[in-house]
Every structure is written in structure tokens, then in C-alpha cells.
Motif scaffolding. Sequence first.
Motif, PDB file in Angstrom:
ATOM      1  N   THR A  45      83.212  -1.192 -32.339  1.00  0.00           N
ATOM      2  CA  THR A  45      84.575  -1.050 -31.815  1.00  0.00           C
ATOM      3  C   THR A  45      85.309   0.160 -32.380  1.00  0.00           C
ATOM      4  OG1 THR A  45      85.491  -2.503 -33.519  1.00  0.00           O
ATOM      5  CG2 THR A  45      84.803  -3.539 -31.457  1.00  0.00           C
ATOM      6  N   GLN A  46      84.834   0.721 -33.492  1.00  0.00           N
ATOM      7  CA  GLN A  46      85.500   1.868 -34.121  1.00  0.00           C
ATOM      8  C   GLN A  46      84.514   2.571 -35.044  1.00  0.00           C
ATOM      9  OE1 GLN A  46      89.165   2.493 -34.283  1.00  0.00           O
ATOM     10  NE2 GLN A  46      88.904   4.266 -35.602  1.00  0.00           N
ATOM     11  N   ASN A  75      81.831   4.753 -41.802  1.00  0.00           N
ATOM     12  CA  ASN A  75      81.745   3.301 -41.660  1.00  0.00           C
ATOM     13  C   ASN A  75      82.117   2.987 -40.220  1.00  0.00           C
ATOM     14  OD1 ASN A  75      84.608   2.855 -41.389  1.00  0.00           O
ATOM     15  ND2 ASN A  75      84.793   2.953 -43.610  1.00  0.00           N
ATOM     16  N   HIS A  76      81.819   1.794 -39.802  1.00  0.00           N
ATOM     17  CA  HIS A  76      82.152   1.415 -38.435  1.00  0.00           C
ATOM     18  C   HIS A  76      82.490  -0.071 -38.368  1.00  0.00           C
ATOM     19  CE1 HIS A  76      77.762   1.317 -38.972  1.00  0.00           C
ATOM     20  NE2 HIS A  76      77.778   0.248 -38.209  1.00  0.00           N
ATOM     21  N   LEU A  77      83.273  -0.409 -37.367  1.00  0.00           N
ATOM     22  CA  LEU A  77      83.612  -1.803 -37.129  1.00  0.00           C
ATOM     23  C   LEU A  77      82.620  -2.366 -36.115  1.00  0.00           C
ATOM     24  CD1 LEU A  77      87.509  -1.633 -36.846  1.00  0.00           C
ATOM     25  CD2 LEU A  77      86.109  -2.165 -38.850  1.00  0.00           C
ATOM     26  N   LYS A  79      81.402  -5.737 -33.858  1.00  0.00           N
ATOM     27  CA  LYS A  79      81.840  -7.037 -33.354  1.00  0.00           C
ATOM     28  C   LYS A  79      80.625  -7.877 -32.969  1.00  0.00           C
ATOM     29  CE  LYS A  79      82.445  -5.829 -28.509  1.00  0.00           C
ATOM     30  NZ  LYS A  79      83.331  -5.730 -27.384  1.00  0.00           N
ATOM     31  N   THR A 120      84.765  -9.584 -36.044  1.00  0.00           N
ATOM     32  CA  THR A 120      84.570  -8.147 -36.200  1.00  0.00           C
ATOM     33  C   THR A 120      84.667  -7.838 -37.683  1.00  0.00           C
ATOM     34  OG1 THR A 120      85.536  -7.680 -34.040  1.00  0.00           O
ATOM     35  CG2 THR A 120      85.446  -5.857 -35.595  1.00  0.00           C
ATOM     36  N   VAL A 121      83.718  -7.042 -38.214  1.00  0.00           N
ATOM     37  CA  VAL A 121      83.734  -6.680 -39.632  1.00  0.00           C
ATOM     38  C   VAL A 121      83.467  -5.193 -39.804  1.00  0.00           C
ATOM     39  CG1 VAL A 121      82.950  -8.973 -40.359  1.00  0.00           C
ATOM     40  CG2 VAL A 121      81.286  -7.155 -40.045  1.00  0.00           C
ATOM     41  N   ASN A 122      83.837  -4.686 -40.966  1.00  0.00           N
ATOM     42  CA  ASN A 122      83.556  -3.300 -41.336  1.00  0.00           C
ATOM     43  C   ASN A 122      82.168  -3.240 -41.968  1.00  0.00           C
ATOM     44  OD1 ASN A 122      83.488  -0.793 -42.896  1.00  0.00           O
ATOM     45  ND2 ASN A 122      85.666  -0.661 -42.433  1.00  0.00           N
ATOM     46  N   SER A 123      81.385  -2.258 -41.576  1.00  0.00           N
ATOM     47  CA  SER A 123      80.013  -2.124 -42.081  1.00  0.00           C
ATOM     48  C   SER A 123      79.970  -1.751 -43.550  1.00  0.00           C
ATOM     49  CB  SER A 123      79.275  -1.042 -41.296  1.00  0.00           C
ATOM     50  OG  SER A 123      79.834   0.232 -41.571  1.00  0.00           O
TER      51      SER A 123
END
Length: 182
Positions: A45-46, A75-77, A79, A120-123
Motif C-alpha cells: 500500500t505504500q 520500507n513498505h506497508l 496489507k 496492514t503492517v510496516n515491513s
Amino acid sequence: MARIGNLLFAFFACFLVSVRGAPTDLENRDFIGDIINVIGLGLVTQINSYITFSQRSCDIFRLVNDRAGQLTWMNHLVKNPLIMELTIDRVVSSAGVNGTVYAKFDHTFAKPVTVGALKTVNSGRVPNVLLVKGALNSLDIIPLGKLDLISTDVYLRAATINGKLGVPVPIKGLKQKDVPTK
């Protein structure tokens, strides 16, 4: 009559085994990745990318003069659209704009990324992202505010419990257009 039945059964069984053992292109296809691409599910998602350097003259010189091969981190979000927990162990990805690759990486997470059902989490930090065109030549894409995931392979485990156990599911060839990027 029983011998003919046994013979036919043996012949049919050998036929099935030989057909099943024959290599086909279908075996090399990743239907999960194809399905995700077709329905446009999008797992990211980001994307947040960071180019860091100190004010030492050698870092500034490298930023200006290196045309390719600079490393950055990101880093990336992520989902999870499923009603089961997923745990990501490794990601291999290339990202860019209009089919042109600007960045790529192959990262195995020291602590796998666990994504709860429908969360959704941050990697977390993904180091050693290669800017294939160099940092200076990659600055042109910043105003766009988006990147395409040109090809992404995700090695995850489905139905994990707090990141443990689970069924290994490699998903290869994921593509995603216009991922918001900072």
C-alpha cells in the motif's frame, strides 16, 4: 479375466505416472501470482525509500558522480486481504516507472514480517536496495510520488500462528501499478 483386469489396471497406472512425471510449462507457472495480478489485489500500500549520506566530501562526490550502483534502504506497508495470518520470510523485487527499473533488492527478513488477518503492517528496514541508475539519475521519479512493482516474488507462509509454523506459499511474478511512494 482377473489377469486381464490386473494387466489393464497396471497399464493405466503406468500411463498416469508417466504423464504426471512429464515436464510441462504449466508446472513452472505461478497461478497464485497470476490470479493476484488479474484481480489487481495489490499487497503493497505504500513504499518509503531513503537515500542517506553524510556531508563528507567523498559521499557528496559519490552522489554526484556515480551513475549506477548506489545502495539505499526502504520500507513498505504490506496489507493482508485474507482472514488468516501471513508471515513473509523473503522478498525479491524490482520497482520503477513505465517498465524502467530504478531499484531492486533481494531481502530475507531476519525477523519474518507477520501480517495479521485483514491487517496492514510496516515491513521494517530493508537495506541494500540497489538504485540501478544511481541516486542522481533516480531523483527524476521523486515528483511522481508512485512506483510500479515490475516483478516481485514473495516467499511467505500462510495460516501461521504468531509467525510460527504455517504452509509455505511462494508467490512469483507479482506486479502492481502506481504504488504511492515517498
